[in-house]
Structures are given as structure tokens and as C-alpha cells.
Scaffold this active site. Structure first.
Site, PDB file in Angstrom:
ATOM      1  CG  PHE A   1      72.935  47.692 -39.194  1.00  0.00           C
ATOM      2  CD1 PHE A   1      73.008  46.426 -38.794  1.00  0.00           C
ATOM      3  CD2 PHE A   1      72.472  48.093 -40.467  1.00  0.00           C
ATOM      4  CE1 PHE A   1      72.664  45.308 -39.485  1.00  0.00           C
ATOM      5  CE2 PHE A   1      72.390  46.753 -41.222  1.00  0.00           C
ATOM      6  CZ  PHE A   1      72.313  45.828 -40.905  1.00  0.00           C
ATOM      7  CB  SER A   2      76.590  48.640 -33.949  1.00  0.00           C
ATOM      8  OG  SER A   2      76.877  50.077 -34.106  1.00  0.00           O
ATOM      9  CB  THR A   3      74.662  44.470 -33.326  1.00  0.00           C
ATOM     10  OG1 THR A   3      73.263  45.009 -33.087  1.00  0.00           O
ATOM     11  CG2 THR A   3      75.386  44.969 -32.121  1.00  0.00           C
TER      12      THR A   3
ATOM     13  CD  GLN B   1      71.881  48.669 -34.532  1.00  0.00           C
ATOM     14  OE1 GLN B   1      73.222  48.613 -34.254  1.00  0.00           O
ATOM     15  NE2 GLN B   1      71.472  49.781 -34.746  1.00  0.00           N
TER      16      GLN B   1
ATOM     17  N   GLY C   1      76.654  44.516 -39.210  1.00  0.00           N
ATOM     18  CA  GLY C   1      77.119  44.070 -38.010  1.00  0.00           C
ATOM     19  C   GLY C   1      78.464  44.350 -37.589  1.00  0.00           C
TER      20      GLY C   1
END
Length: 594
Positions: A12-14, A17, A51
């Protein structure tokens, strides 16, 4: 028969999340899929990019996807294994061509990719045989990249708008601020933390007194002053960071992360914003501190625990022009020696000068200076430089206006004749000329401001030197070693503002003064006073000297000086009588060790 192995890829990107349901959802889906397909879920090699964004393919370069590909290449993960991802957009949000290349590269290595959201399994054969699956994969990748691109543009536009509001309306972008400030409860302004502001101001005060960043850190640590962060004491690098930070004068520089080439680099994002923070240091002090640090880097010299070399940065060899270095052979054997002569360079053979006697003679000679003799000469020279700079600035500004008018005329003609090559060439020529003139105006303006500031500070600089000389005498008797360091450091800075150079000239063989063998001359020259100098003629193995005032090469006001066994330097009215037109001065003593 061995079950094929499956590996979960959670991305997941960050980090934010991770506080939600994304991690749990993707992990449980992987277990459910493996159980339903009869796969062995190898959780010892679970690959997690926590992240790390797949936008621009960062996860394939620096994250767990890159590690997974390495494991496949090394044979740790066998052909026919499954990589479980929630959706293809979790694998990559890079451009379609790059994302599709990643996908087909994995499939070509014999890896099956399963998307948990819809239960699809992609293999090299399935893409070859089923054109629909190919379209599905391409459309998912296209949508993923477009969403990330749109999101990136929206975030960029939002931050751009925030920065503009901050610049125009004083709007605060975030709660992030320097360690000596905090955002108020209304989130409208930053408030100072008084005890921390005093520490930052102390750092600048010490720096302006000529104390280096290492010594500043040591002083704060010795006084038990708490740091702003959870660190073991103050470090020179953090002192440097404080001195370089324009936040102390209220300026904020927005930054952005540039990830070109797989590395994250912080770059300035737009112009800096003045008056964004409360200023705790005035701009003049900030710029002076920067200048002092530059001078220290250029002038260098041995400082020691008590700022041993008071003449650091201004002592020069009169033979070759090299810097005079402080040399401590033993505790009581201290010398100044030409750097080139020490290294047998530049064909220089200048002798060593006894440091204690030299410092005593120089300080005593400086106390003989009547700064009223210097002031008219310096004032006249500074005034002439200011007038020249003002005239030069007027001429350049006039030329800039003419070039700007010509440029505007050419632009109007180009609108009527857009295909004219001659006009385009003239446009380029004028733009180059205007740029050069603008830079020349900036440089001339800076020179003008420097000379004006110097003229305004002449009396102050000379007064500070006189005061520093008086304070030094008291400090040797009364102050602690740390206080003595500060006093000598301040005197060194005051010397640099008034004294241009202290030059050392060895005597020639057989040269004498009043019948005694001459060791050499020490010549003190002063900023802005080319015709004025002080000369010290050293005799008797550097135990005695005569001081002279020299104006346009004519010597007068002779003063006899000697260094006694108690390490004091004196002016002695009983010294040898020189020529009739140069009487010996009254007796005086420079007290304290030298």
C-alpha cells in the site's frame, strides 16, 4: 505430489494506510485464495512494501517487488509458483508500457500472478491464448496509472494553492516548524518557545564572537543546556544547521521530494516565503554570522583551548606572502612560522618568531594607535568607492532601461512580422544583454551596500578593538579559561575588522638598530588606510623592540618595548634614545600573560 507454492505480495502506498484495513484485508484474502486453490502459502517469504508507492515503479526498484524478482532470478522461488496480489494496480501504477513489461517479465520467468479481488490467474500462456485477458490487464494498468497521475496532479495543485495562500495571506501550510516554535491552538500562527529562542540567539552571539561550531557545541554541553531533540548532547553539525537556517529570520522554503533515478532528494519547491515564521534573529546578524564563518574557513589558524593564536587569519610572511602558522613544540616553546618555510616551499627561508613576545609587541603597538589618524583616510577612501559604485550603478541602470525599451520595440515588430529571422536574432541578443546588465546591477548594488555598511561601522569597529584590548588585560587576571577563550576570540574578530594584515620581514645579515642586531620587522597595515602603518623593529633575540608610526613611509613616534621574565610587555622611558625627532614614549605595562 508437492503443492505449488504461493507468495503473498502486500503493498500500500503510504504508512497512513497501514492504520486502516488494507493490510488485514490483503493478508486474509491471500490465505483464503491459497486454501481454495490447494496452494501452499509460504509465509516465511511474504513480501511486504509498507508505505512504498508503485507509482513510477519505486516498488520494483527499491521495494519488496524488487526483492521478489531477485528471489525468482536466484532460484529461491521456483517456476510455477504463484504471486498473490489484491489487484494488478497493487503490482504497479507505472506507465502502461513499463507496468506491462514488469507483468510479462514475471510471467516469462514461469510465475503465475493471481489477482485476489476477482480470482483471475494470469500466466504466460493465458495472455497468449486469451486476447480478452490481455485487454483486461492493459485496461487495469492504464486505469491505475491514470488514477495515480490524477491524484498526483491534484495533490500538487493543492499544495501549490496552499503555498500561494501562505505567501499572500500568511496561511500556515502544516504544523511542521523549527524546534524553537510551535503552532498555536487556533492553527493560525506560530509561537516562540522562549527558552529555546534564547539558546539559538546564544549560538549566533558566540558565532559573531568568532567561536567555531565545534566550540559552540562544547560550551552548550559543558553548561548542561538541553538539546531540542533526543540526542546525546549538542553536535557541531546541528550548530551548523541552526546557523544556515533562514527560518531564524522568518523565511520558509517549501521543499519537494524528487525521486529521479530511484533516489529521494529534497529540492526547493518554488520561491521562499518571507515572514512565514516569527523572526528570532535580525537579518543583519544572520548575514554577519555567515560572513564570520566564511572568514574562519578562509583565514584558519590554530585556536586551542584558550584561543592560542590571537593573530589567526591576519599574520602573513613578508617574504613570500604565505600564512604564518602557530607552532607549539613544547608547552613553553610557541612560535609563528611561515607555512611555506615549514614545508620548504616557494623558496622561503623565513625564521620562526617567538609567539608570546610577538603577541605582546603587537598588542602594545595597537594600544599606541590613535584611530583619529586612521579615520580621515578610511572615510575618504570609502566615500570615493561609494561614489564610484553609485555612478556605475546609474550608468548600468540607464543601459538596462534602454535595452528593455529596445526589446519591447522588437517584440512589437515581431508581432507584425513573425517570420523575420533578423528580428528573432535581435530579440535573442537583447535578452542576453538584459540578463548580463541585471547581474551587473545586482553585483554593483551589493558592492555599494557593503561599502555603505563599512563606512557606517568604521568608528564602531575601531571602538570595539580598543575595548577588546582593554578587556583582554583584565581577562588574563580574572577570567576562567572558557571566558578567556571568548575574550580572545572577540579580540581576534575585532582585529580582522580593523587590521588588514600583520606582515613579518626577517632582517638581512648584519642589519642593526641602535647598535643591536636586528631580528626583523613586523608591519601592521589597516583596512582603508594605505598610507598609515605601525612598524615593530625586533632586536636582542626578540626580547626587545621599537615601535614606530609610519605615514607615507615617514617613521615617527618611536616607542621602546621589552618582554620581561614575568611574561609582560612594557614601554620603557629608559630605553635607548633614538634620533632627536622621535622621542621615546612614556612607560606603560600590558598586564597578564602573553
Amino acid at each position: 505430489m508437492n503443492q505449488p507454492k504461493a507468495y503473498s505480495y502486500v503493498r500500500f502506498s503510504t504508512p497512513e494506510q497501514g492504520k486502516g484495513d488494507s493490510y488485514r484485508r490483503q493478508t486474509e484474502s491471500s490465505r483464503t485464495f491459497a486454501l481454495g486453490r490447494g496452494l501452499e502459502l509460504d509465509e516465511t517469504l511474504t513480501f511486504q512494501d509498507l508505505g512504498v508507492s508503485a507509482y513510477r515503479g519505486r516498488n520494483a526498484v527499491e521495494g519488496a517487488l524488487g526483492s521478489f524478482i531477485d528471489a525468482v532470478d536466484s532460484g529461491r522461488i521456483a517456476r510455477g509458483s504463484f504471486l498473490l496480489v489484491e489487484s494488478l494496480d497493487r503490482l504497479s501504477r507505472d506507465t502502461v508500457t513499463r507496468a506491462f513489461s514488469q507483468l510479462t517479465a514475471l510471467l516469462g520467468k514461469g510465475i503465475h500472478i493471481a489477482t485476489l479481488q476477482d480470482g483471475r490467474v494470469f500466466t504466460s500462456d493465458s495472455l497468449d491464448q486469451n486476447f480478452g485477458e490481455l485487454l483486461v490487464s492493459l485496461s487495469v494498468m492504464y486505469r491505475a496509472h491514470e488514477e495515480s497521475l490524477t491524484k498526483g496532479k491534484r495533490v500538487s495543485a493543492a499544495w501549490s494553492n496552499k503555498r500561494e495562500r501562505a505567501r499572500v495571506e500568511g496561511h500556515k501550510l502544516t504544523a511542521t516548524c523549527p524546534a524553537w516554535l510551535k503552532l498555536n491552538p487556533q492553527r493560525t500562527n506560530f509561537e516562540v518557545i522562549p527558552e529555546r529562542v534564547r539558546i539559538v540567539q546564544r549560538v549566533f552571539e558566540l558565532t559573531l564572537d568568532g567561536v567555531g561550531k565545534g566550540r559552540v557545541a562544547a560550551i552548550l554541553n559543558s553548561e548542561g543546556i538541553p538539546t531540542f531533540r533526543k540526542s546525546q548532547g549538542w553536535h557541531p553539525s546541528y550548530i551548523q544547521k541552526l546557523l544556515d537556517s533562514e527560518a531564524v529570520i522568518g523565511t520558509y522554503q517549501p521543499m519537494r521530494l524528487d525521486r529521479t533515478g530511484g533516489r529521494s532528494v529534497r529540492l526547493a519547491d518554488g520561491d521562499s516565503i518571507r515572514d512565514y515564521f516569527p523572526a528570532i534573529i535580525d537579518e543583519e546578524a544572520f548575514l554577519k554570522a555567515r560572513q564570520v564563518r566564511t572568514t574562519r574557513r578562509v583565514g584558519g589558524g590554530r585556536k586551542g583551548r584558550a584561543f592560542s593564536n590571537l593573530l589567526s587569519g591576519i599574520a602573513r610572511c613578508g617574504v613570500c606572502g604565505g600564512p604564518m602558522h602557530y607552532v607549539a613544540k613544547k608547552e613553553r616553546e610557541l612560535y609563528l612560522k611561515c607555512s611555506n618555510a615549514r614545508r620548504s616551499a616557494a623558496n622561503c627561508h623565513s625564521p620562526s618568531w617567538q609567539y608570546r613576545a610577538t603577541e605582546a609587541f603587537v598588542l602594545l603597538s595597537l594600544r599606541e594607535v590613535d584611530y583619529r589618524d586612521l579615520f580621515p583616510s578610511i572615510t575618504a577612501k570609502a566615500g570615493e568607492l561609494i561614489r564610484q559604485s553609485e555612478n556605475e550603478l546609474l550608468l548600468k541602470e540607464s543601459a538596462h532601461r534602454r535595452a528593455q525599451s529596445s526589446l519591447e520595440a522588437v517584440i512589437r515588430l515581431l508581432i507584425e512580422r513573425p517570420d523575420s529571422g533578423a528580428l528573432k536574432s535581435k530579440l535573442d541578443e537583447l535578452e542576453g544583454e538584459i540578463a548580463k546588465l541585471a547581474e551587473a546591477i545586482r553585483q554593483t548594488g551589493a558592492t555599494l551596500e557593503t561599502e555603505r555598511a563599512r563606512l557606517a561601522g568604521l568608528g564602531r569597529d575601531q571602538g570595539q578593538l580598543e575595548e577588546a584590548l582593554a578587556v583582554l588585560a583584565r581577562a588574563h587576571r580574572e577570567q576562567s579559561p572558557q571566558d578567556l577563550f571568548l575574550v580572545r576570540s572577540r579580540l581576534n574578530q575585532a582585529l580582522k575588522k580593523v587590521v588588514r594584515a600583520i606582515s613579518f620581514f626577517p632582517a638581512t645579515t648584519g642589519q642593526e638598530l641602535f647598535g643591536d642586531a636586528l631580528f626583523g620587522r613586523i608591519v601592521l597595515t589597516f583596512h582603508g588606510a594605505d598610507a598609515y602603518s605601525r612598524e615593530i623593529w625586533v632586536i636582542l633575540k626578540q626580547r626587545e623592540a621599537y615601535g614606530f608610526k609610519s605615514v607615507e613611509g615617514k617613521r615617527s613616534e618611536q616607542t621602546a618595548m621589552r618582554v620581561g621574565g614575568n611574561q609582560t610587555a612594557t614601554r620603557d622611558k629608559k630605553a635607548k634614545q633614538p634620533e632627536a625627532d622621535a622621542p621615546v614614549g612614556n612607560a606603560a605595562v600590558l598586564t597578564g600573560p602573553v
